[in-house]
Design a protein around this motif. Sequence first.
Motif, PDB file in Angstrom:
ATOM      1  N   HIS A  84       5.513  -9.026 -32.823  1.00 34.58           N
ATOM      2  CA  HIS A  84       6.202  -9.788 -33.866  1.00 34.58           C
ATOM      3  C   HIS A  84       7.716  -9.727 -33.616  1.00 34.58           C
ATOM      4  O   HIS A  84       8.433  -8.945 -34.211  1.00 34.58           O
ATOM      5  CB  HIS A  84       5.827  -9.200 -35.233  1.00 34.58           C
ATOM      6  CG  HIS A  84       6.440  -9.922 -36.383  1.00 34.58           C
ATOM      7  ND1 HIS A  84       6.942  -9.269 -37.485  1.00 34.58           N
ATOM      8  CD2 HIS A  84       6.642 -11.242 -36.614  1.00 34.58           C
ATOM      9  CE1 HIS A  84       7.415 -10.142 -38.349  1.00 34.58           C
ATOM     10  NE2 HIS A  84       7.249 -11.348 -37.836  1.00 34.58           N
ATOM     11  N   GLU A  87      10.519 -14.822 -36.459  1.00 35.85           N
ATOM     12  CA  GLU A  87      10.076 -15.049 -37.835  1.00 35.85           C
ATOM     13  C   GLU A  87       8.657 -15.627 -37.850  1.00 35.85           C
ATOM     14  O   GLU A  87       8.339 -16.521 -37.082  1.00 35.85           O
ATOM     15  CB  GLU A  87      11.033 -16.012 -38.541  1.00 35.85           C
ATOM     16  CG  GLU A  87      10.705 -16.195 -39.995  1.00 35.85           C
ATOM     17  CD  GLU A  87      11.685 -17.092 -40.722  1.00 35.85           C
ATOM     18  OE1 GLU A  87      11.234 -18.102 -41.301  1.00 35.85           O
ATOM     19  OE2 GLU A  87      12.891 -16.789 -40.684  1.00 35.85           O
ATOM     20  N   ILE A  91       8.595 -14.168 -42.615  1.00 36.34           N
ATOM     21  CA  ILE A  91       8.746 -12.719 -42.460  1.00 36.34           C
ATOM     22  C   ILE A  91       9.590 -12.460 -41.210  1.00 36.34           C
ATOM     23  O   ILE A  91       9.210 -12.874 -40.114  1.00 36.34           O
ATOM     24  CB  ILE A  91       7.379 -12.028 -42.331  1.00 36.34           C
ATOM     25  CG1 ILE A  91       6.516 -12.360 -43.558  1.00 36.34           C
ATOM     26  CG2 ILE A  91       7.535 -10.521 -42.140  1.00 36.34           C
ATOM     27  CD1 ILE A  91       5.038 -12.115 -43.349  1.00 36.34           C
ATOM     28  N   SER A  94       9.603  -7.824 -36.909  1.00 41.50           N
ATOM     29  CA  SER A  94       9.473  -6.372 -37.103  1.00 41.50           C
ATOM     30  C   SER A  94       9.419  -5.655 -35.751  1.00 41.50           C
ATOM     31  O   SER A  94       9.510  -4.437 -35.711  1.00 41.50           O
ATOM     32  CB  SER A  94       8.205  -6.054 -37.887  1.00 41.50           C
ATOM     33  OG  SER A  94       7.055  -6.394 -37.121  1.00 41.50           O
ATOM     34  N   LEU A 126      -0.718  -9.292 -41.083  1.00 42.07           N
ATOM     35  CA  LEU A 126       0.327  -9.001 -42.065  1.00 42.07           C
ATOM     36  C   LEU A 126       0.483  -7.496 -42.294  1.00 42.07           C
ATOM     37  O   LEU A 126       1.598  -6.993 -42.465  1.00 42.07           O
ATOM     38  CB  LEU A 126       0.033  -9.727 -43.376  1.00 42.07           C
ATOM     39  CG  LEU A 126       0.086 -11.252 -43.299  1.00 42.07           C
ATOM     40  CD1 LEU A 126      -0.378 -11.867 -44.620  1.00 42.07           C
ATOM     41  CD2 LEU A 126       1.468 -11.755 -42.922  1.00 42.07           C
ATOM     42  N   THR A 127      -0.616  -6.760 -42.271  1.00 40.84           N
ATOM     43  CA  THR A 127      -0.556  -5.312 -42.430  1.00 40.84           C
ATOM     44  C   THR A 127       0.127  -4.675 -41.224  1.00 40.84           C
ATOM     45  O   THR A 127       0.995  -3.806 -41.375  1.00 40.84           O
ATOM     46  CB  THR A 127      -1.971  -4.726 -42.632  1.00 40.84           C
ATOM     47  OG1 THR A 127      -2.554  -5.341 -43.783  1.00 40.84           O
ATOM     48  CG2 THR A 127      -1.940  -3.219 -42.806  1.00 40.84           C
ATOM     49  N   ALA A 131       4.181  -6.390 -43.496  1.00 37.45           N
ATOM     50  CA  ALA A 131       4.402  -7.315 -44.621  1.00 37.45           C
ATOM     51  C   ALA A 131       3.491  -6.987 -45.796  1.00 37.45           C
ATOM     52  O   ALA A 131       3.790  -7.344 -46.932  1.00 37.45           O
ATOM     53  CB  ALA A 131       4.176  -8.749 -44.163  1.00 37.45           C
TER      54      ALA A 131
END
Length: 135
Positions: A84, A87, A91, A94, A126-127, A131
């Motif tokens: 990731h 964006e 989000i 990361s 997402l986890t 996020a």
Amino acid sequence: MKKLIEEYYRKMDALKGDYSQMKEVFNDEMTFHFPGIPTPLNVEQFQGPAQGIYAGFSDFNHSIEDVIVDGNKIACRVNITGTHNGEFQGIPASNKSIAVGAITIFRIENDRLSEHWICVDLLGILTQIGAVPAK
């Protein structure tokens, strides 16, 4: 038919979701079915979200684990990996790695893809990027 699916994923990853260069893989009426979206999307409509995935995960990659063929339909178990580093769905990057599974089903017509049903572990993504809190 398995080679067509392998070509689809190879091209999709190499072209970062730019479906305009994949016309030889799709039928003219190619549609995508995705959870949470009530109506199928055509190639043009799905290209934006597909390219958004690669914008968020520049090394997003599919690896096919299993393929089951039944008539003109193919079911696949796919592993997805990536970092990731951009964006994704609003989000910020990361720089965390992801590894999730997906189940996809394709319908083939005239040696080209006609429909694609996609069920990917979005909650897992997402986890893993932080996020959504892990339990």
